[in-house]
Structure formats: C-alpha cells, structure tokens
Design a protein around this motif. Sequence first.
Motif, PDB file in Angstrom:
ATOM      1  N   LEU A 252      20.791  17.776  12.949  1.00  0.00           N
ATOM      2  CA  LEU A 252      20.151  17.759  14.266  1.00  0.00           C
ATOM      3  C   LEU A 252      21.036  18.469  15.283  1.00  0.00           C
ATOM      4  CD1 LEU A 252      17.921  16.860  16.191  1.00  0.00           C
ATOM      5  CD2 LEU A 252      19.116  14.681  16.427  1.00  0.00           C
ATOM      6  N   LEU A 253      22.319  18.175  15.260  1.00  0.00           N
ATOM      7  CA  LEU A 253      23.255  18.804  16.193  1.00  0.00           C
ATOM      8  C   LEU A 253      23.241  20.317  16.060  1.00  0.00           C
ATOM      9  CD1 LEU A 253      25.454  18.608  18.325  1.00  0.00           C
ATOM     10  CD2 LEU A 253      27.104  18.279  16.481  1.00  0.00           C
ATOM     11  N   GLU A 254      23.221  20.794  14.836  1.00  0.00           N
ATOM     12  CA  GLU A 254      23.179  22.239  14.593  1.00  0.00           C
ATOM     13  C   GLU A 254      21.970  22.880  15.280  1.00  0.00           C
ATOM     14  OE1 GLU A 254      22.711  24.686  10.565  1.00  0.00           O
ATOM     15  OE2 GLU A 254      24.398  23.280  10.548  1.00  0.00           O
ATOM     16  N   ASN A 255      20.833  22.203  15.230  1.00  0.00           N
ATOM     17  CA  ASN A 255      19.625  22.710  15.879  1.00  0.00           C
ATOM     18  C   ASN A 255      19.715  22.616  17.400  1.00  0.00           C
ATOM     19  OD1 ASN A 255      17.449  23.430  13.812  1.00  0.00           O
ATOM     20  ND2 ASN A 255      18.242  21.499  13.041  1.00  0.00           N
ATOM     21  N   LEU A 256      20.256  21.516  17.911  1.00  0.00           N
ATOM     22  CA  LEU A 256      20.318  21.312  19.356  1.00  0.00           C
ATOM     23  C   LEU A 256      21.306  22.253  20.026  1.00  0.00           C
ATOM     24  CD1 LEU A 256      20.207  17.415  19.531  1.00  0.00           C
ATOM     25  CD2 LEU A 256      18.322  19.023  19.876  1.00  0.00           C
TER      26      LEU A 256
ATOM     27  N   HIS B   5      30.008   4.314  28.460  1.00  0.00           N
ATOM     28  CA  HIS B   5      29.429   3.407  27.453  1.00  0.00           C
ATOM     29  C   HIS B   5      28.055   3.884  26.973  1.00  0.00           C
ATOM     30  CE1 HIS B   5      32.719   0.791  28.506  1.00  0.00           C
ATOM     31  NE2 HIS B   5      32.363   0.900  29.782  1.00  0.00           N
ATOM     32  N   ILE B   6      27.957   5.183  26.745  1.00  0.00           N
ATOM     33  CA  ILE B   6      26.729   5.769  26.228  1.00  0.00           C
ATOM     34  C   ILE B   6      26.865   5.853  24.723  1.00  0.00           C
ATOM     35  CG2 ILE B   6      25.289   7.852  26.154  1.00  0.00           C
ATOM     36  CD1 ILE B   6      26.208   8.345  29.081  1.00  0.00           C
ATOM     37  N   HIS B   7      25.905   5.262  24.036  1.00  0.00           N
ATOM     38  CA  HIS B   7      25.954   5.253  22.579  1.00  0.00           C
ATOM     39  C   HIS B   7      25.783   6.669  22.045  1.00  0.00           C
ATOM     40  CE1 HIS B   7      25.639   3.667  18.565  1.00  0.00           C
ATOM     41  NE2 HIS B   7      24.644   4.510  18.368  1.00  0.00           N
ATOM     42  N   MET B   8      26.585   7.008  21.038  1.00  0.00           N
ATOM     43  CA  MET B   8      26.512   8.325  20.421  1.00  0.00           C
ATOM     44  C   MET B   8      26.116   8.157  18.964  1.00  0.00           C
ATOM     45  SD  MET B   8      29.945  10.017  22.013  1.00  0.00           S
ATOM     46  CE  MET B   8      30.914   8.523  21.850  1.00  0.00           C
ATOM     47  N   GLU B   9      25.358   9.086  18.485  1.00  0.00           N
ATOM     48  CA  GLU B   9      24.931   9.084  17.093  1.00  0.00           C
ATOM     49  C   GLU B   9      25.292  10.428  16.494  1.00  0.00           C
ATOM     50  OE1 GLU B   9      23.865   7.079  14.024  1.00  0.00           O
ATOM     51  OE2 GLU B   9      23.634   6.139  15.973  1.00  0.00           O
TER      52      GLU B   9
END
Length: 99
Positions: A64-68, A55-59
């Motif tokens: 941002l994902l590309e950088n991370l 139950h961890i919220h995802m965004e």
Amino acid sequence: MMISKHFNHVNRRKVNGPSAAVIRYDESNDDDPKVIASGKGYIAERILELAKENHIHMEEDALLLENLIDMDLGENIPPQLYAVIAEILLMIEEIERNY
C-alpha cells in the motif's frame, strides 16, 4: 545481467531509509480517502515522529505504501486500494476501542 540488491522491502528500507504516507478519510463528509503527506528519508522520519508525538496509530503495509508514495498530495486514492485501506481503518478502530 544485472542483479538488484533491492529484492525486498526490508533491504530497500535499509538502503534508502524509511518511507511514509499519511491518508485522511472523513466519513462524516463522505469524502474519498486522500494522500495528505508522503515522503522518504528525512521527510518520512519526520512524519513518523509527528505521528508518535500526537499518538496517531500507524500501520505498516509495504505494498500500500508503495502505491501511496507515488500519488500526488491531495489526490483521491483509487478505488482499487479501498479494500486494503478499509482493513487498516477497521484495525485502527478496534485498537482505539480497546484503549
């Protein structure tokens, strides 16, 4: 002339499968946000499954994902990305307050 069929994130995801990154930020320790997990394909699917199970919220934020995804695990997230991360953390906090 070469034309890439990966002209947007939606098509890239269809071809390569999902991508996921997990950040940790503990304001009580005054630590910088860090990338603690990331992956593509099967690894990303597993990260997403574990987040749902716990139950961890995802965004979703493709830029941002590309950088991370390109960062090393445990690496501090660069200050240039703090504004985007802060917006996401505020949204998550508001969602948790409303549930």
